[in-house]
Design an enzyme around this catalytic site. Structure first.
Site, PDB file in Angstrom:
ATOM      1  N   LYS A 219      -2.340  -1.586  -3.588  1.00 31.47           N
ATOM      2  CA  LYS A 219      -2.996  -0.548  -3.847  1.00 31.47           C
ATOM      3  C   LYS A 219      -2.489   1.347  -3.666  1.00 31.47           C
ATOM      4  O   LYS A 219      -1.221   0.914  -3.462  1.00 31.47           O
ATOM      5  CB  LYS A 219      -3.712  -0.380  -2.347  1.00 31.47           C
ATOM      6  CG  LYS A 219      -4.293   0.582  -2.043  1.00 31.47           C
ATOM      7  CD  LYS A 219      -5.362   0.662  -0.839  1.00 31.47           C
ATOM      8  CE  LYS A 219      -6.195   1.951  -0.809  1.00 31.47           C
ATOM      9  NZ  LYS A 219      -6.149   1.912   1.091  1.00 31.47           N
TER      10      LYS A 219
ATOM     11  N   LYS B 239       0.549  -1.294  -0.145  1.00 29.73           N
ATOM     12  CA  LYS B 239       0.231  -0.118  -0.058  1.00 29.73           C
ATOM     13  C   LYS B 239       0.865   1.692  -0.039  1.00 29.73           C
ATOM     14  O   LYS B 239       1.617   1.528   1.020  1.00 29.73           O
ATOM     15  CB  LYS B 239      -0.833   0.296   1.632  1.00 29.73           C
ATOM     16  CG  LYS B 239      -1.992   0.803   1.414  1.00 29.73           C
ATOM     17  CD  LYS B 239      -2.789   1.232   2.438  1.00 29.73           C
ATOM     18  CE  LYS B 239      -3.320   2.339   2.781  1.00 29.73           C
ATOM     19  NZ  LYS B 239      -4.375   2.294   3.350  1.00 29.73           N
TER      20      LYS B 239
HETATM   21  C1  PBG Z   1      -6.590   3.808   5.534  1.00 24.84           C
HETATM   22  C2  PBG Z   1      -7.331   3.218   3.928  1.00 24.84           C
HETATM   23  C3  PBG Z   1      -7.324   4.307   2.615  1.00 24.84           C
HETATM   24  C4  PBG Z   1      -7.616   3.409   1.743  1.00 24.84           C
HETATM   25  C5  PBG Z   1      -8.527   2.222   2.853  1.00 24.84           C
HETATM   26  N1  PBG Z   1      -8.492   2.241   3.764  1.00 24.84           N
HETATM   27  C6  PBG Z   1      -6.540   5.996   2.876  1.00 24.84           C
HETATM   28  C7  PBG Z   1      -5.340   5.717   3.698  1.00 24.84           C
HETATM   29  O1  PBG Z   1      -4.736   5.105   3.745  1.00 24.84           O
HETATM   30  O2  PBG Z   1      -5.670   6.605   3.384  1.00 24.84           O
HETATM   31  C8  PBG Z   1      -8.610   4.484  -0.052  1.00 24.84           C
HETATM   32  C9  PBG Z   1      -9.478   3.760  -0.014  1.00 24.84           C
HETATM   33  C10 PBG Z   1      -9.416   4.821  -1.192  1.00 24.84           C
HETATM   34  O3  PBG Z   1      -8.883   5.954  -1.059  1.00 24.84           O
HETATM   35  O4  PBG Z   1     -10.892   4.179  -2.335  1.00 24.84           O
HETATM   36  N2  PBG Z   1      -7.121   3.338   6.562  1.00 24.84           N
END
Ligand code: PBG
Length: 334
Positions: free
Chosen positions: A258, A204
């Site tokens: 992601k 991520k």
């Molecule tokens: C955070 C989390 C995020 C997303 C899913 N879980 C955002 C972040 O890390 O700030 C992003 C999902 C999206 O942008 O559609 N736990």
């Protein structure tokens, strides 16, 4: 050496296989199916129905009853699973995200309502504290604002247990703390949740593409600083393989990459390197881009939506988390 790809024109005319629909379909190397879609859904803790999210046209925050109805629609459409994200009234947020551990909180209530409405649809829950903390970080912060790894992991374990006890099928830690997969796996085993699966947000990245999501769950205004001390540097590719290897060794059942489209090279490397289902997340900013350009008439939204989802399959993804799941399923039903 002879080439494995003889290109002797005119004996070989690659356009022959493109001349009409039936032969294009017959020779397609990849296909998108409804079973590939995981519906990314935002649920809120109030009664108000369908609250629009400004930066994500077409996306609404659902109340719990609506979420249950949506789960039923997922079942009818053949969408195998829902990834649920909570939007909390700010009054329930604090420094430590304590509401994440409330067994009667929004997430456990929504899990139960959705499982009641559609027992055959998988429910996947985010394990991270950002929807619950007043500062918008995924974990506990020290006096300098640094997100503390092991202290955070201790809380994430409890959060995952609350979700599992409520009937969540798969917990998905999205926090990027080191060692949390093993710690959560061990806790699930010892609490009798040996069949609760773990989908690790393994690779991520610290991405600008999450902006609209932070609006959607209401963590945007709260967030101080960025998440670069725990999420990956977009410059790195080998590091993603190390992250994935660690999470598999710690007990992840599936891994995720992601964001999605700008990181298809990572999807390809991960899916090719490890014999494990690899999920791609088409995140909020990717959705917003397609919606915005579609609204302006600059692209054909439906066509681009379907194209991007197919591209995830071509890159090697075994499934795609997407805000387009319902719309795409309708296209595939046609
Ligand atoms: C955070 C989390 C995020 C997303 C899913 N879980 C955002 C972040 O890390 O700030 C992003 C999902 C999206 O942008 O559609 N736990």
């Amino acid at each position: 050496m002879t080439s494995p790809y003889p290109q002797s024109f005119p004996a070989t005319r690659l356009r022959r296989l493109r001349q009409s629909g039936w032969i294009r379909n017959l020779s397609a190397e990849n296909t998108l199916q409804r079973k590939d879609l995981i519906w990314s859904m935002v649920v809120h803790d109030g009664d108000e129905p369908s609250i629009p999210v400004g930066s994500m046209p077409g996306l609404v925050r659902l109340n719990v009853d609506e979420a249950a109805a949506a789960a039923k629609r997922a079942s009818d459409l053949g969408i195998p699973a829902i990834a649920m994200f909570p939007h909390l009234n700010p009054r329930y947020k604090d420094e430590t995200g304590s509401e994440a551990l409330n067994p009667d909180g929004l997430v456990p209530r929504a899990i139960k309502a959705m499982k009641d409405a559609a027992p055959d649809v998988g429910i996947i829950c985010d394990v991270a504290l950002d929807p619950f903390t007043s500062h918008g970080h995924d974990g506990l912060i020290d006096a300098s604002g640094y997100v503390m790894n092991d202290e955070t992991t201790a809380v994430l374990i409890e959060q995952a247990l609350v979700q599992a006890a409520a009937g969540c099928d798969m917990v998905a830690p999205s926090d990027m703390m080191d060692g949390r997969i093993g710690a959560i796996r061990q806790a699930l085993e010892s609490e009798g949740h040996s069949n609760t699966m773990i989908l690790s947000y393994a690779a991520k990245y610290a991405s600008g593409f999450y902006g609209p999501y932070r609006d959607a769950i209401g963590s945007a205004t709260a967030l101080t600083g960025d998440k670069k001390t725990y999420q990956q540097n977009p410059a790195n590719s080998d590091e993603a393989l190390r992250e994935v290897a660690m999470d598999i060794a710690e007990g992840a059942d599936m891994v995720m990459v992601k964001p999605g489209l700008p990181y298809l090279d990572i999807v390809r490397r991960v899916s090719e390197t490890f014999a494990i289902p690899t999920i791609a997340f088409q995140v909020s900013g990717e959705y917003a881009q397609i919606k915005a350009a579609g609204e302006k008439g600059w692209i054909d939204e439906t066509r681009v939506m379907m194209e991007t989802l197919l591209c995830f399959k071509r890159a090697g993804a075994s499934g795609i988390i997407t805000y387009f799941a319902e719309a795409a399923a309708h296209q595939l039903n046609d």
